[in-house]
Design a protein around this motif. Structure first.
Motif, PDB file in Angstrom:
ATOM      1  N   ALA A   1      51.505  33.621  50.832  1.00 48.98           N
ATOM      2  CA  ALA A   1      50.752  34.864  51.003  1.00 48.98           C
ATOM      3  C   ALA A   1      49.290  34.635  50.639  1.00 48.98           C
ATOM      4  O   ALA A   1      48.930  33.653  49.986  1.00 48.98           O
ATOM      5  CB  ALA A   1      51.332  35.975  50.133  1.00 48.98           C
ATOM      6  N   GLN A   2      48.444  35.538  51.079  1.00 51.36           N
ATOM      7  CA  GLN A   2      47.033  35.511  50.707  1.00 51.36           C
ATOM      8  C   GLN A   2      46.498  36.932  50.622  1.00 51.36           C
ATOM      9  O   GLN A   2      47.039  37.850  51.250  1.00 51.36           O
ATOM     10  CB  GLN A   2      46.200  34.678  51.675  1.00 51.36           C
ATOM     11  CG  GLN A   2      46.090  35.227  53.081  1.00 51.36           C
ATOM     12  CD  GLN A   2      45.156  34.391  53.953  1.00 51.36           C
ATOM     13  OE1 GLN A   2      44.438  34.925  54.792  1.00 51.36           O
ATOM     14  NE2 GLN A   2      45.169  33.098  53.776  1.00 51.36           N
ATOM     15  N   ALA A   3      45.472  37.091  49.811  1.00 49.76           N
ATOM     16  CA  ALA A   3      44.820  38.386  49.644  1.00 49.76           C
ATOM     17  C   ALA A   3      43.330  38.135  49.464  1.00 49.76           C
ATOM     18  O   ALA A   3      42.880  36.985  49.443  1.00 49.76           O
ATOM     19  CB  ALA A   3      45.415  39.142  48.458  1.00 49.76           C
ATOM     20  N   TRP A   4      42.582  39.220  49.334  1.00 48.46           N
ATOM     21  CA  TRP A   4      41.128  39.110  49.260  1.00 48.46           C
ATOM     22  C   TRP A   4      40.593  39.878  48.065  1.00 48.46           C
ATOM     23  O   TRP A   4      40.982  41.022  47.821  1.00 48.46           O
ATOM     24  CB  TRP A   4      40.481  39.652  50.543  1.00 48.46           C
ATOM     25  CG  TRP A   4      40.847  38.862  51.756  1.00 48.46           C
ATOM     26  CD1 TRP A   4      41.972  38.999  52.513  1.00 48.46           C
ATOM     27  CD2 TRP A   4      40.095  37.802  52.346  1.00 48.46           C
ATOM     28  NE1 TRP A   4      41.971  38.085  53.531  1.00 48.46           N
ATOM     29  CE2 TRP A   4      40.830  37.341  53.461  1.00 48.46           C
ATOM     30  CE3 TRP A   4      38.876  37.201  52.038  1.00 48.46           C
ATOM     31  CZ2 TRP A   4      40.378  36.306  54.264  1.00 48.46           C
ATOM     32  CZ3 TRP A   4      38.423  36.169  52.844  1.00 48.46           C
ATOM     33  CH2 TRP A   4      39.167  35.728  53.939  1.00 48.46           C
ATOM     34  N   GLY A   5      39.715  39.220  47.320  1.00 47.97           N
ATOM     35  CA  GLY A   5      38.934  39.876  46.289  1.00 47.97           C
ATOM     36  C   GLY A   5      37.486  39.966  46.749  1.00 47.97           C
ATOM     37  O   GLY A   5      37.136  39.493  47.824  1.00 47.97           O
ATOM     38  N   SER A   6      36.621  40.559  45.925  1.00 48.48           N
ATOM     39  CA  SER A   6      35.215  40.678  46.313  1.00 48.48           C
ATOM     40  C   SER A   6      34.339  40.719  45.070  1.00 48.48           C
ATOM     41  O   SER A   6      34.782  41.120  43.992  1.00 48.48           O
ATOM     42  CB  SER A   6      34.986  41.932  47.169  1.00 48.48           C
ATOM     43  OG  SER A   6      35.358  43.104  46.457  1.00 48.48           O
ATOM     44  N   VAL A   7      33.098  40.283  45.235  1.00 45.38           N
ATOM     45  CA  VAL A   7      32.107  40.318  44.161  1.00 45.38           C
ATOM     46  C   VAL A   7      30.792  40.839  44.721  1.00 45.38           C
ATOM     47  O   VAL A   7      30.515  40.724  45.917  1.00 45.38           O
ATOM     48  CB  VAL A   7      31.889  38.935  43.520  1.00 45.38           C
ATOM     49  CG1 VAL A   7      33.120  38.469  42.780  1.00 45.38           C
ATOM     50  CG2 VAL A   7      31.467  37.915  44.569  1.00 45.38           C
ATOM     51  N   ALA A   8      29.977  41.403  43.841  1.00 44.47           N
ATOM     52  CA  ALA A   8      28.648  41.890  44.222  1.00 44.47           C
ATOM     53  C   ALA A   8      27.718  41.719  43.032  1.00 44.47           C
ATOM     54  O   ALA A   8      28.112  41.954  41.889  1.00 44.47           O
ATOM     55  CB  ALA A   8      28.699  43.354  44.649  1.00 44.47           C
ATOM     56  N   GLY A   9      26.485  41.297  43.300  1.00 45.46           N
ATOM     57  CA  GLY A   9      25.496  41.159  42.248  1.00 45.46           C
ATOM     58  C   GLY A   9      24.981  42.512  41.790  1.00 45.46           C
ATOM     59  O   GLY A   9      24.965  43.493  42.549  1.00 45.46           O
ATOM     60  N   ARG A  10      24.557  42.561  40.533  1.00 47.35           N
ATOM     61  CA  ARG A  10      24.002  43.798  39.974  1.00 47.35           C
ATOM     62  C   ARG A  10      22.908  43.435  38.980  1.00 47.35           C
ATOM     63  O   ARG A  10      23.056  42.495  38.202  1.00 47.35           O
ATOM     64  CB  ARG A  10      25.085  44.631  39.288  1.00 47.35           C
ATOM     65  CG  ARG A  10      24.547  45.886  38.610  1.00 47.35           C
ATOM     66  CD  ARG A  10      25.646  46.725  37.975  1.00 47.35           C
ATOM     67  NE  ARG A  10      26.489  47.362  38.978  1.00 47.35           N
ATOM     68  CZ  ARG A  10      27.476  48.220  38.684  1.00 47.35           C
ATOM     69  NH1 ARG A  10      27.727  48.529  37.423  1.00 47.35           N
ATOM     70  NH2 ARG A  10      28.205  48.757  39.635  1.00 47.35           N
TER      71      ARG A  10
END
Length: 351
Positions: A132-141
């Motif tokens: 299986a695979q899934a997705w995470g996410s990041v954003a700068g602040r």
């Protein structure tokens, strides 16, 4: 008669002209607003979950950059999908009201500089998950709370593969025997660890190595985790020392979880006695060749892109009142009437 004829032609001409010209549609006004450049940006690398197949984990590297011309503190927001958790990560704290979301970082970054943060992501699925695979996410602040757009990174659970198990039991001497285990990776890729289990009857106890404290074998035997990477084609060899009392005993050794493996030779039955063991033993009922249904994370194959077409807002507005085609039909009828009057006039003059 001449006046009637001229009036008909004039009315037809006036009604045809708007039909040919068509309605005037104003072009959409171009947007003049420009998006401000981000102050702090961030991106995450792919995560491969491994080691303990029952609860695999893996490293996540997040790179935080300062594209500005002056030094600034660089934070990042991390979001993880369902059935995952952040088990290790410096300078991270949960965001209230947002499940599986963390605010991390805060180090001073020079102009044009960057910093790499190393975190650990683990699967929290109740049962083993494979393929299986899934997705995470990041954003700068930045320090003022301005957050950049989120960028996605992929999380891969271990794939199903094949491991071959071989084991031999030595003779029981002074209540102790040694089982020599050989596990060969017959798959096509490296694996990040596997689990080896021994099901023991009364009178048999695993003396070494230490059993895992997972709670999966309480009362029936011992689970030994082998967390090191095993390359394709490589063999992992180790000894298991058993304490035996009460005569001949039978134990079962196997690789787990069974639904991970696509081959048959992953489980053996060994006889323990003073004259020696039963060699490699007999293979037990193999696991099914096809994938076994297990609870899997709610995962998307990837960020889905929705194709859209840009349509001017004026073109979407519904028409109201009488349409241009209606005016065209009326004009054609009056033109035909004018021609009929002209023919009638000529016939009257001839007569």
């Amino acid at each position: 008669m001449n006046r009637l004829f001229a009036s008909g032609l004039l009315a037809a001409a006036l009604l045809i002209v708007p039909t040919l010209a068509g309605p005037a549609v104003a072009a959409p006004a171009a947007s003049t607003s420009a998006k401000a450049a981000p102050t702090i940006t961030a991106g995450g690398d792919i995560v491969f979950l491994g080691r303990d197949p029952w609860s695999p984990s893996g490293p996540l590297e997040v790179t935080v950059r300062n594209p500005g011309s002056t030094a600034a503190k660089g934070f990042f927001v991390l979001r993880l999908p369902a059935n995952t958790d952040l088990t290790l990560g410096g300078d991270c704290r949960t965001v209230q009201g947002a499940p599986r979301t963390w605010l991390c970082g805060g180090a001073e970054l020079p102009a044009g500089g960057e910093r790499v943060y190393r975190l650990t992501v683990a699967s929290t699925a109740a049962e083993p998950v494979f393929g299986a695979q899934a997705w995470g996410s990041v954003a700068g602040r930045d320090a003022a709370g301005t957050t950049d757009e989120f960028s996605d990174f992929r999380i891969n659970w271990p794939d199903r593969t094949s491991l071959r198990l071989r084991a031999t039991a030595g003779p029981v001497v002074n209540g102790t025997t040694v089982v020599r285990v050989r596990v060969t990776n017959t798959g096509t890729f490296d694996i990040g660890g596997y689990s080896f289990t021994i099901t023991t009857p009364t009178g048999v106890r695993v003396a070494a190595p230490a059993c895992a404290d997972s709670g999966r074998m309480v009362g029936v035997g011992c689970e030994i985790l082998r967390p090191n990477v095993l390359a394709d084609g490589a063999t992992d060899s180790f000894d298991v020392r058993l304490a035996v009392t009460g005569g001949t005993k039978t134990v079962k050794v196997s690789l787990s979880p069974a639904n991970r493996y696509t081959n048959k030779d992953t489980a053996l039955t060994l006889r323990l006695s003073g004259s020696g063991g039963s060699g490699a033993g007999d293979a037990t009922t193999p696991p099914p060749a096809g994938p076994t249904a297990t609870p899997s994370p709610t995962a998307t194959a990837g960020p889905t892109a929705t194709a859209t077409t840009s349509t001017p807002e004026a073109a979407r507005l519904p028409r109201t009142g009488v349409s241009g085609s209606t005016y065209g039909l009326i004009g054609a009828a009056l033109l035909a009437l004018g021609i009929g009057l002209l023919v009638l006039r000529r016939r009257l003059f001839r007569s």
